[in-house]
Design a protein around this motif. Structure first.
Motif: not given
Ligand code: AMP
Length: 285
Positions: A28, A30, A34, A37, A40, A148-149, A152, A178, A180, A188
């Protein structure tokens, strides 16, 4: 990559895929994607999962409506990145598809202490909003694996708790991936694209603070002193820390001093102008 915009269509398609005995890996997001994402998606593909990514900017998790309004949207570029990463399915629903009667009419989730500290304290209602949308998405996608990353960190703990509350923690395996980083260590983030040149040039200091706090734990330093050094370093560069804290990595109970008997995490939230960045590092003694 197939793009679905309605719940009915994606559910039908995934039911068909499930009959072919594929395991579904869900990512999932938003959007404003980059390499964080995409990593993942790569993790999901490594374990041969059928990869489903969602892009949905969830209004229910923004306590500050101007933050929601300013959230970047780059759907066309996102689609190209996902295609290049060989993602199988993109779910791109509208707000009314996810919340036909408004988000207030969907089930509330609560996470005890986890929702009241750090991001929960700074952004009241945030994790309730995360819980609402992730629960709806999990009910639609019914993944075998959820990626998930760790960027967060608190969200990872909240969503694992959510899976338990939903009774799906055995059928949906949570995979924390992990963080990134850019070459200077900056994690990121979709929000990074809002940094101007001078803000971007100094933003890596947040990571330097994390590394310093992590490293000094292992040489018997006092956290209070290291924290003060980091606050001074950040504020001198016009980066305003909201919190610089260490906590028990399993419960997020805040610690006033290092405790090398337990797994700890150092968490930082800081503002550069009106852009709010968060990052963390685990301290494994
Ligand atoms: P977001 O679009 O910010 O809600 O992030 C979507 C998913 O990508 C979440 O599980 C985040 O933790 C993961 N994510 C965002 N930035 C990073 C990153 N730099 N490295 C790894 N996962 C990330």
């Amino acid at each position: 990559m197939i793009i679905f915009k309605t719940i009915k269509d994606i559910k039908e398609y995934l039911a068909f895929q499930r009959n072919n005995a594929v395991k579904i890996g869900f990512i999932p997001t938003m959007g404003a994607l980059h390499q964080g994402h995409i990593s993942l998606v790569d993790e999901a593909r490594k374990v041969n999962a059928f990869t489903v990514c969602s892009i949905f900017v969830n209004p229910a998790q923004f306590n500050d409506s101007s933050d929601f309004d300013k959230y970047p949207s780059t759907v066309n570029e996102d689609i190209l990145l996902l295609e290049k990463a060989q993602c199988d399915v993109l779910f791109l629903p509208s707000v009314s598809e996810i919340y036909p009667e408004g988000s207030a009419h969907t089930k509330d989730y609560h996470f005890g202490t986890l929702e009241t500290v750090f991001e929960g304290a700074m952004r009241p209602g945030h994790f309730n909003g995360v819980g609402k949308v992730v629960a709806i998405l999990l009910q639609i996608i019914q993944p075998n694996l959820l990626f998930m990353g760790s960027k967060d960190f608190q969200q990872c703990l909240v969503v694992q708790d959510l899976c338990k509350q939903m009774g799906i923690n055995n059928s949906t395996k949570f995979v924390a991936c992990a963080t990134q980083r850019e070459p200077d260590g900056l994690a990121m983030s979709s929000r990074n694209r809002r940094l101007n040149e001078s803000q971007r040039a100094i933003a890596g200091i947040i990571y330097q603070c994390l590394v310093s706090i992590q490293g000094k734990a292992l040489i018997g330093a006092s956290f209070a002193i290291v924290k003060k050094e980091c606050i001074d370093l950040l504020t001198a560069k016009n980066i305003h820390p909201e919190y610089i804290s260490i906590a028990n990595a399993d419960t997020l109970e805040e610690l006033s001093e290092y405790d090398l008997r337990i797994k700890m995490v150092v968490l930082i939230a800081a503002r550069l102008g009106d852009i709010r960045l968060i990052d963390n590092l685990v301290i494994n003694p």
